[in-house]
Design a protein around this motif. Structure first.
Motif, PDB file in Angstrom:
ATOM      1  N   VAL A  72      13.108  33.936  49.898  1.00  0.00           N
ATOM      2  CA  VAL A  72      12.094  34.787  49.799  1.00  0.00           C
ATOM      3  C   VAL A  72      10.862  34.424  48.702  1.00  0.00           C
ATOM      4  O   VAL A  72      11.206  33.919  47.790  1.00  0.00           O
ATOM      5  CB  VAL A  72      12.681  35.892  49.082  1.00  0.00           C
ATOM      6  N   GLY A  73       9.604  34.534  49.193  1.00  0.00           N
ATOM      7  CA  GLY A  73       8.584  34.431  47.988  1.00  0.00           C
ATOM      8  C   GLY A  73       7.416  33.878  48.349  1.00  0.00           C
ATOM      9  O   GLY A  73       6.422  34.510  48.118  1.00  0.00           O
ATOM     10  N   PRO A  74       7.473  32.416  49.053  1.00  0.00           N
ATOM     11  CA  PRO A  74       5.946  31.948  49.173  1.00  0.00           C
ATOM     12  C   PRO A  74       4.879  32.773  49.873  1.00  0.00           C
ATOM     13  O   PRO A  74       5.333  33.150  51.175  1.00  0.00           O
ATOM     14  CB  PRO A  74       6.528  30.795  49.836  1.00  0.00           C
ATOM     15  N   GLY A  75       3.945  33.193  49.215  1.00  0.00           N
ATOM     16  CA  GLY A  75       3.038  33.978  49.918  1.00  0.00           C
ATOM     17  C   GLY A  75       3.278  35.400  50.187  1.00  0.00           C
ATOM     18  O   GLY A  75       2.371  35.971  50.944  1.00  0.00           O
ATOM     19  N   ILE A  76       4.194  36.002  49.718  1.00  0.00           N
ATOM     20  CA  ILE A  76       4.580  37.409  49.926  1.00  0.00           C
ATOM     21  C   ILE A  76       3.700  38.411  49.104  1.00  0.00           C
ATOM     22  O   ILE A  76       3.732  39.520  49.158  1.00  0.00           O
ATOM     23  CB  ILE A  76       6.087  37.849  49.887  1.00  0.00           C
ATOM     24  N   GLY A  77       3.020  37.701  48.054  1.00  0.00           N
ATOM     25  CA  GLY A  77       2.274  38.532  47.124  1.00  0.00           C
ATOM     26  C   GLY A  77       3.293  39.253  46.003  1.00  0.00           C
ATOM     27  O   GLY A  77       4.487  39.179  46.292  1.00  0.00           O
ATOM     28  N   VAL A 109      20.371  33.941  48.035  1.00  0.00           N
ATOM     29  CA  VAL A 109      18.991  34.093  48.024  1.00  0.00           C
ATOM     30  C   VAL A 109      18.196  33.016  47.366  1.00  0.00           C
ATOM     31  O   VAL A 109      18.637  32.884  46.115  1.00  0.00           O
ATOM     32  CB  VAL A 109      18.311  35.393  47.386  1.00  0.00           C
ATOM     33  N   CYS A 110      17.205  32.216  47.905  1.00  0.00           N
ATOM     34  CA  CYS A 110      16.622  31.168  47.240  1.00  0.00           C
ATOM     35  C   CYS A 110      15.270  31.938  47.103  1.00  0.00           C
ATOM     36  O   CYS A 110      14.388  32.217  47.830  1.00  0.00           O
ATOM     37  CB  CYS A 110      16.294  30.169  48.392  1.00  0.00           C
ATOM     38  N   ALA A 111      14.687  32.171  45.748  1.00  0.00           N
ATOM     39  CA  ALA A 111      13.717  32.944  45.338  1.00  0.00           C
ATOM     40  C   ALA A 111      12.436  32.032  44.731  1.00  0.00           C
ATOM     41  O   ALA A 111      12.801  31.182  43.614  1.00  0.00           O
ATOM     42  CB  ALA A 111      14.056  34.158  44.421  1.00  0.00           C
ATOM     43  N   ASP A 112      11.510  31.834  45.414  1.00  0.00           N
ATOM     44  CA  ASP A 112      10.524  30.975  45.225  1.00  0.00           C
ATOM     45  C   ASP A 112       9.194  31.715  44.840  1.00  0.00           C
ATOM     46  O   ASP A 112       8.813  33.089  45.292  1.00  0.00           O
ATOM     47  CB  ASP A 112      10.444  30.018  46.236  1.00  0.00           C
ATOM     48  N   ALA A 113       8.143  31.009  44.366  1.00  0.00           N
ATOM     49  CA  ALA A 113       6.760  31.302  44.330  1.00  0.00           C
ATOM     50  C   ALA A 113       6.532  32.889  43.753  1.00  0.00           C
ATOM     51  O   ALA A 113       7.060  33.258  42.679  1.00  0.00           O
ATOM     52  CB  ALA A 113       6.180  31.068  45.614  1.00  0.00           C
ATOM     53  N   ASP A 114       5.833  33.781  44.672  1.00  0.00           N
ATOM     54  CA  ASP A 114       5.828  35.061  44.212  1.00  0.00           C
ATOM     55  C   ASP A 114       7.152  35.832  43.936  1.00  0.00           C
ATOM     56  O   ASP A 114       7.204  36.666  42.888  1.00  0.00           O
ATOM     57  CB  ASP A 114       5.013  35.989  45.306  1.00  0.00           C
ATOM     58  N   ALA A 115       8.097  35.620  44.488  1.00  0.00           N
ATOM     59  CA  ALA A 115       9.483  35.924  44.110  1.00  0.00           C
ATOM     60  C   ALA A 115       9.731  35.939  42.455  1.00  0.00           C
ATOM     61  O   ALA A 115      10.230  36.677  41.914  1.00  0.00           O
ATOM     62  CB  ALA A 115      10.549  35.644  45.019  1.00  0.00           C
ATOM     63  N   HIS A 126       7.952  26.163  39.449  1.00  0.00           N
ATOM     64  CA  HIS A 126       7.389  25.102  38.788  1.00  0.00           C
ATOM     65  C   HIS A 126       7.160  25.460  37.041  1.00  0.00           C
ATOM     66  O   HIS A 126       7.591  26.453  36.942  1.00  0.00           O
ATOM     67  CB  HIS A 126       6.054  24.595  39.351  1.00  0.00           C
ATOM     68  N   ASP A 127       6.200  24.584  36.472  1.00  0.00           N
ATOM     69  CA  ASP A 127       6.391  24.845  34.959  1.00  0.00           C
ATOM     70  C   ASP A 127       5.873  26.143  34.687  1.00  0.00           C
ATOM     71  O   ASP A 127       6.081  26.926  33.628  1.00  0.00           O
ATOM     72  CB  ASP A 127       5.418  23.875  34.273  1.00  0.00           C
ATOM     73  N   GLY A 128       4.709  26.385  35.416  1.00  0.00           N
ATOM     74  CA  GLY A 128       3.824  27.747  35.082  1.00  0.00           C
ATOM     75  C   GLY A 128       4.849  29.164  35.560  1.00  0.00           C
ATOM     76  O   GLY A 128       4.952  29.979  34.652  1.00  0.00           O
ATOM     77  N   GLU A 129       5.483  28.882  36.557  1.00  0.00           N
ATOM     78  CA  GLU A 129       6.207  29.783  37.075  1.00  0.00           C
ATOM     79  C   GLU A 129       7.726  30.208  36.055  1.00  0.00           C
ATOM     80  O   GLU A 129       8.133  31.186  35.692  1.00  0.00           O
ATOM     81  CB  GLU A 129       6.935  29.700  38.324  1.00  0.00           C
ATOM     82  N   PHE A 130       7.922  28.884  35.600  1.00  0.00           N
ATOM     83  CA  PHE A 130       9.160  29.047  34.473  1.00  0.00           C
ATOM     84  C   PHE A 130       8.713  29.668  33.297  1.00  0.00           C
ATOM     85  O   PHE A 130       9.390  30.422  32.654  1.00  0.00           O
ATOM     86  CB  PHE A 130       9.622  27.274  34.082  1.00  0.00           C
ATOM     87  N   GLU A 131       7.446  29.307  33.055  1.00  0.00           N
ATOM     88  CA  GLU A 131       7.064  30.155  31.745  1.00  0.00           C
ATOM     89  C   GLU A 131       6.885  31.538  31.706  1.00  0.00           C
ATOM     90  O   GLU A 131       7.185  32.364  30.919  1.00  0.00           O
ATOM     91  CB  GLU A 131       5.543  29.398  31.266  1.00  0.00           C
ATOM     92  N   ALA A 136       2.930  16.433  44.824  1.00  0.00           N
ATOM     93  CA  ALA A 136       2.143  17.372  44.132  1.00  0.00           C
ATOM     94  C   ALA A 136       0.833  17.736  45.197  1.00  0.00           C
ATOM     95  O   ALA A 136      -0.233  17.264  45.026  1.00  0.00           O
ATOM     96  CB  ALA A 136       1.617  16.551  43.053  1.00  0.00           C
ATOM     97  N   THR A 137       1.062  18.591  46.098  1.00  0.00           N
ATOM     98  CA  THR A 137       0.195  19.010  47.165  1.00  0.00           C
ATOM     99  C   THR A 137       0.645  20.556  47.695  1.00  0.00           C
ATOM    100  O   THR A 137       1.607  20.897  47.578  1.00  0.00           O
ATOM    101  CB  THR A 137       0.300  17.782  48.390  1.00  0.00           C
ATOM    102  N   ALA A 138      -0.704  20.894  47.870  1.00  0.00           N
ATOM    103  CA  ALA A 138      -0.563  22.221  48.347  1.00  0.00           C
ATOM    104  C   ALA A 138       0.520  22.619  49.506  1.00  0.00           C
ATOM    105  O   ALA A 138       0.541  21.633  50.581  1.00  0.00           O
ATOM    106  CB  ALA A 138      -1.630  22.879  48.990  1.00  0.00           C
ATOM    107  N   GLY A 139       1.472  23.406  49.304  1.00  0.00           N
ATOM    108  CA  GLY A 139       2.528  23.850  50.467  1.00  0.00           C
ATOM    109  C   GLY A 139       3.587  22.993  50.313  1.00  0.00           C
ATOM    110  O   GLY A 139       4.706  23.245  51.135  1.00  0.00           O
ATOM    111  N   SER A 140       3.650  22.108  49.386  1.00  0.00           N
ATOM    112  CA  SER A 140       4.869  21.092  49.415  1.00  0.00           C
ATOM    113  C   SER A 140       6.174  22.037  48.774  1.00  0.00           C
ATOM    114  O   SER A 140       7.261  21.854  49.389  1.00  0.00           O
ATOM    115  CB  SER A 140       4.609  20.086  48.325  1.00  0.00           C
ATOM    116  N   GLY A 141       6.032  23.048  47.792  1.00  0.00           N
ATOM    117  CA  GLY A 141       7.010  23.861  47.315  1.00  0.00           C
ATOM    118  C   GLY A 141       7.589  24.623  48.618  1.00  0.00           C
ATOM    119  O   GLY A 141       8.767  24.986  48.600  1.00  0.00           O
TER     120      GLY A 141
END
Ligand SMILES: NC(=O)C1=CN([C@@H]2O[C@H](COP(=O)(O)OP(=O)(O)OC[C@H]3O[C@@H](n4cnc5c(N)ncnc54)[C@H](O)[C@@H]3O)[C@@H](O)[C@H]2O)[C@@H](O)CC1
Ligand SMILES: [K+]
Length: 481
Positions: A301-306, A325-331, A356-361, A414-419
């Motif tokens: 759940v998460g990538p690009g869901i807002g 559940v693997c929660a990524d990005a927006d999640a 990633h670091d920003g989300e970790f923070e 380190a490229t868009a969409g890799s995550g």
């Protein structure tokens, strides 16, 4: 799995071993290993050992002692050896005597730069596992003059042994000889270590449980799900992917496709990009909403869901299904902003967070900082989750304190969409029943392999990484003994 031990544990193990070993034997064993590799490097870089110039950078501790003894061995093979002593009064006495007996010379610190500049090989014995803080000015000044290939003794000086952090001038080694065990620096800062060469000094029995672990190809191959004769599309696990939106369908396509490529189980997609996903990947069973998606064995759940209320509802629904559940990005951002969404989670079902670091923070209130291992362990405990911290070396921690380190294979990922690709891979492994800590680790390994295969020396795109997944799995399987 490959064990990695912190310097405290190495020191304790060395003390136990020293107590039962004749005086000086361990150091000579270690130094002999250094000299063998130094000779190999000289032969590779210059074509010979005899007559070549080796400069030893010698600190006041046993690391310097190793370098001095290695210099003595190299003298016996005909190399010219000069030692630059950072603290002449404190240099390892037996090592210094051995070097002098073998005909090595000791040069004044002030002359160090000119010797370093004409060296064929520099041996870095400035500091080892007892390093404290950034390099002192004298050492830093020498390190900055080095242009020749460098062989680091135990670890590259100036790099913090347990975190791999660098705060000031530090050695960039061509190769590093490690004694008896891998240390965190070797996997957390592989660029500074170069090739890491293991020299056995008999420490094995004294080491105990490792502090960190690294995966070998054999571990990845053993963990990667392969269908058996009685398997069908359901028995191998159905992966659910809730990602992307009609405006941003890319994350949906990449995450769902990575799950398709990872295993031969089935993939369901739920979200506003259903048409686009179906068009690109007809094997995905796609529906417009998670609420009518049907049963799955794990959700990504998460990538690009807002991060608004619609995304929140999707996450809460997935968390309530009683499956990993693997929660990524927006999640992750949703959890950071509204931690109460985690109330929907059945405490017995695994949660995997992949910041990633920003989300970790955002998630924890603090950037990972130089002690990334400590930071990821703390987050895993706090969220009672497996946390995969993305970075040059990927770290995976579980609430019990186990940590996997996935050594970087270049920076191609380190490229868009890799995550999105990584979360699809991880979700498919969770759905197949691989335990979450290992699932995250082997997914990160195959992801890194795919990045390297896709790039082959030039930048790769996420679609390229996706296309390379089958070869990455094949590679891990073929390298397994
Ligand atoms: N204990 C053992 O049984 C063995 C130890 N070995 C070697 O011994 C090393 C550890 O030796 P030690 O504990 O004596 O300590 P180190 O040689 O790692 O370093 C301590 C010395 O470095 C100086 N130093 C610390 N931080 C510094 C900085 N930031 N800048 C400049 N200088 C700094 C200190 O003043 C001290 O003199 C290992 O890394 C390994 O190379 C090997 O010989 C194998 C056997
Ligand atoms: K060193």
């Amino acid at each position: 799995m490959r064990g990695i031990w912190t310097t405290d544990h190495i020191r304790q193990a060395e003390e136990r071993l020293l107590a039962v070993t004749p005086e000086g034997a361990l150091m000579r064993r270690a130094a002999h290993g250094v000299s063998v590799h130094a000779a190999r490097m000289l032969a590779e870089h210059t074509g010979s050992v005899s007559g070549r110039r080796v400069v030893l950078l010698v600190g006041a501790g046993n690391n310097g002692g190793d370098a001095l003894w290695a210099g003595a061995f190299l003298r016996k093979r005909g190399a010219g050896v000069a030692a630059v002593l950072l603290q002449p009064g404190k240099a390892h006495p037996e090592g210094l005597a051995a070097l002098r007996r073998a005909g090595g010379r000791v040069v004044p610190l002030a002359d160090g730069p000119q010797w370093i500049e004409s060296a064929d090989l520099v041996v870095d014995g400035i500091v080892g596992i007892s390093a404290k803080g950034p390099l002192r000015p004298d050492a830093a000044a020498l390190v900055e003059r080095v242009a020749a290939p460098v062989l680091a003794v135990d670890l590259p000086s100036g790099v913090e042994p347990d975190s791999g952090a660098v705060d000031g001038p530090a050695v960039r080694a061509t190769a590093t000889v490690t004694f008896g065990a891998y240390k965190p620096v070797h996997v957390l800062n592989p660029e500074r270590c170069g090739e890491v060469v293991f020299v056995d000094i008999g420490l094995g029995d004294e080491l105990g449980e490792p502090d960190l672990r690294g995966l070998d190809a054999a571990d990845v191959a053993a963990a990667w799900p392969m269908p058996g004769p009685s398997d069908n599309k359901y028995s191998q696990g159905v992966t659910g992917v809730a990602a992307g939106s009609s405006a941003y369908p890319g994350a949906a396509v990449l995450a769902a496709a990575a799950a398709v490529r990872a295993t031969s189980g089935m993939v369901r997609y739920a979200g506003h990009a259903a048409d686009v996903v179906r068009w690109h990947w007809p094997e995905v069973v796609a529906t417009g909403s998670i609420f009518d998606a049907g049963r799955v064995q794990a959700w990504v759940v998460g990538p690009g869901i807002g991060t608004g209320s619609a995304g929140r509802d999707v996450l809460v629904h997935a968390l309530g299904q009683g499956v990993p559940v693997c929660a990524d990005a927006d999640a992750i951002t949703i959890i950071a902003e509204r931690p109460e969404v985690l109330d929907a989670r059945d405490p017995d079902t695994p949660l995997l967070l992949t910041p990633h670091d920003g989300e970790f923070e955002r998630l924890t209130g603090n950037a990972p900082g130089p002690d990334r291992v400590g930071a990821v362990c703390e987050a895993a405990r706090r969220f009672d989750a497996v946390v995969l911290l993305k970075g040059h070396s990927t770290l995976v921690a579980d609430p019990a304190g186990r940590v996997l380190v996935n050594k970087a294979r270049g920076s191609w990922l380190a490229t868009a969409g890799s995550g999105d690709v990584l979360s699809g891979l991880t979700g498919a492994l969770l759905a197949s029943g691989v335990e979450p800590w290992l699932a995250a680790g082997v997914a990160a390994d195959v992801h890194a392999r795919a990045g390297e295969l896709a790039a082959r020396g030039v930048p790769a795109s996420a679609s390229g990484v996706l296309a390379a997944i089958p070869d990455a799995i094949r590679q891990a399987r073929s390298l397994a003994p």
